[in-house]
Enzyme design. Structure first.
Site, PDB file in Angstrom:
ATOM      1  N   ASN A   1     -11.194  -2.534  -5.323  1.00 54.51           N
ATOM      2  CA  ASN A   1     -10.386  -1.621  -6.149  1.00 54.51           C
ATOM      3  C   ASN A   1     -11.033  -1.297  -7.497  1.00 54.51           C
ATOM      4  O   ASN A   1     -10.592  -0.367  -8.192  1.00 54.51           O
ATOM      5  CB  ASN A   1      -8.968  -2.168  -6.365  1.00 54.51           C
TER       6      ASN A   1
ATOM      7  N   ASP B   1       0.824  -1.215   0.000  1.00 51.01           N
ATOM      8  CA  ASP B   1       0.000   0.000   0.000  1.00 51.01           C
ATOM      9  C   ASP B   1       0.859   1.267   0.000  1.00 51.01           C
ATOM     10  O   ASP B   1       1.952   1.291   0.577  1.00 51.01           O
ATOM     11  CB  ASP B   1      -0.911  -0.024   1.243  1.00 51.01           C
TER      12      ASP B   1
HETATM   13  C1  IPE Z   1      -5.597  -2.655  -0.222  1.00 50.29           C
HETATM   14  O1  IPE Z   1      -5.242  -1.331  -0.371  1.00 50.29           O
HETATM   15  C2  IPE Z   1      -5.547  -3.370  -1.527  1.00 50.29           C
HETATM   16  C3  IPE Z   1      -4.223  -3.562  -2.109  1.00 50.29           C
HETATM   17  C4  IPE Z   1      -3.097  -3.190  -1.635  1.00 50.29           C
HETATM   18  C5  IPE Z   1      -4.221  -4.240  -3.367  1.00 50.29           C
HETATM   19  P1  IPE Z   1      -6.319  -0.174  -0.617  1.00 50.29           P
HETATM   20  O2  IPE Z   1      -5.524   1.057  -0.765  1.00 50.29           O
HETATM   21  O3  IPE Z   1      -7.230  -0.542  -1.711  1.00 50.29           O
HETATM   22  O4  IPE Z   1      -7.144  -0.194   0.747  1.00 50.29           O
HETATM   23  P2  IPE Z   1      -7.983   0.945   1.473  1.00 50.29           P
HETATM   24  O5  IPE Z   1      -8.925   1.509   0.453  1.00 50.29           O
HETATM   25  O6  IPE Z   1      -7.009   1.969   1.948  1.00 50.29           O
HETATM   26  O7  IPE Z   1      -8.663   0.249   2.604  1.00 50.29           O
HETATM   27  C1  IPE Z   2      -1.603   0.077  -3.416  1.00 47.77           C
HETATM   28  O1  IPE Z   2      -1.314   1.422  -3.494  1.00 47.77           O
HETATM   29  C2  IPE Z   2      -1.670  -0.572  -4.758  1.00 47.77           C
HETATM   30  C3  IPE Z   2      -2.982  -1.091  -5.131  1.00 47.77           C
HETATM   31  C4  IPE Z   2      -4.112  -0.939  -4.518  1.00 47.77           C
HETATM   32  C5  IPE Z   2      -2.983  -1.843  -6.364  1.00 47.77           C
HETATM   33  P1  IPE Z   2      -2.474   2.472  -3.519  1.00 47.77           P
HETATM   34  O2  IPE Z   2      -2.844   2.737  -4.936  1.00 47.77           O
HETATM   35  O3  IPE Z   2      -3.599   2.058  -2.657  1.00 47.77           O
HETATM   36  O4  IPE Z   2      -1.773   3.746  -2.923  1.00 47.77           O
HETATM   37  P2  IPE Z   2      -2.407   4.818  -1.940  1.00 47.77           P
HETATM   38  O5  IPE Z   2      -2.956   4.067  -0.761  1.00 47.77           O
HETATM   39  O6  IPE Z   2      -3.492   5.508  -2.707  1.00 47.77           O
HETATM   40  O7  IPE Z   2      -1.294   5.719  -1.580  1.00 47.77           O
HETATM   41 MG    MG Z   3      -4.065   2.361  -0.707  1.00 49.12          MG
END
Ligand code: IPE
Ligand code: IPE
Ligand code: MG
Length: 239
Positions: A69, A21
């Site tokens: 997502n 993340d």
């Molecule tokens: C969790 O991260 C999913 C992945 C890393 C693939 P998200 O960024 O989607 O989660 P939330 O929205 O902060 O809970």
């Molecule tokens: C995690 O990084 C990757 C996926 C969910 C695929 P994020 O895209 O959630 O990054 P932040 O949380 O917005 O910084």
């Molecule tokens: Mg994220």
């Protein structure tokens, strides 16, 4: 970094998971598009997988894309799908001659996923299904609740009325994997976001503040050392 010493330590986890993340925030901080964060994050993932293997850890799970997502802008989703397509190509190129099994957890029959990703995911799983040395589990279009419902529906379809934990676990994507010991979620968010719900009930969790693209091999070693100091009691009394 004394890899050999760490490798020989009996307290090392056998199954580690990454919730990768913070890619978006990493890019935003640098005034770059979120896609750049995903790309750099993907490159970092390759390095971390290598270290996990070097350390002799047998199982690794990755949270690549959650069922939730899909709520993201189409442009970002499309970019991520392109990255997964590439990732699956890389797995095929790099792993087929090694003792590595690839599992893709998540609904691969969902037509929201590009046909190419679904086909390649099924192909790599089939090609590596008899390997046992190292298991890489990439969770794509995955949700812990959705996985539990998948199991329940499979059991109903079989006419099962009463089920125990062992039978239930045989229907999870992770059926052939070791118990999940350690989950690392970067970026400082302290939630599970629907990741490996059944599997992580007694896992140890670790939430480093660093954003995934900045999470280094040194940070991973530090995390593993933290894990090794944890006292896992599973509800019992020890010592
Ligand atoms: C969790 O991260 C999913 C992945 C890393 C693939 P998200 O960024 O989607 O989660 P939330 O929205 O902060 O809970
Ligand atoms: C995690 O990084 C990757 C996926 C969910 C695929 P994020 O895209 O959630 O990054 P932040 O949380 O917005 O910084
Ligand atoms: Mg994220």
């Amino acid at each position: 970094m004394n890899i050999e010493k760490l490798k020989a330590d009996p307290r090392m986890p056998k199954h580690v998971a990454f919730i990768v993340d913070g890619n978006g925030r990493w890019a935003k901080k640098r005034h770059l598009a979120r896609s750049v964060g995903h790309e750099v994050g993907f490159e970092n993932l390759k390095k971390q997988i290598e270290l996990i293997q070097e350390l002799g850890i047998k199982n690794l799970s990755l949270y690549c894309f959650s069922c939730e997502n899909w709520k993201r802008p189409k442009e970002e989703v499309d970019y991520l799908m392109q990255l997964f397509n590439k990732m699956l190509d890389d797995f095929k190129r790099d792993y087929l001659d090694k003792d590595i099994r690839v599992i893709i957890s998540g609904d691969m029959n969902d037509d929201k996923l590009p046909e190419m990703v679904r086909t390649k995911a099924k192909e790599i799983m089939e090609l590596t299904k008899d390997k046992t040395g190292f298991v890489l589990n990439a969770c794509i279009n995955y949700g812990g609740r959705q996985e539990i419902l998948k199991v329940v529906n499979e059991l109903i379809a079989k006419g099962t009325h009463i089920v125990d934990e062992k039978t239930f676990e045989k229907h999870l994507y992770t059926a052939d994997m070791l118990p999940l010991d350690f989950v690392i979620r970067t970026s400082g968010e302290m939630r599970t976001s629907n990741f490996l719900t059944w599997q992580s009930t007694y896992s140890e969790w670790y939430f480093p503040k660093k954003l995934w693209p900045s999470f280094t091999k040194k940070d991973l070693i530090k995390a593993l050392k933290v894990y090794m100091k944890r006292d896992r009691r599973y509800g019992a009394v020890k010592g």
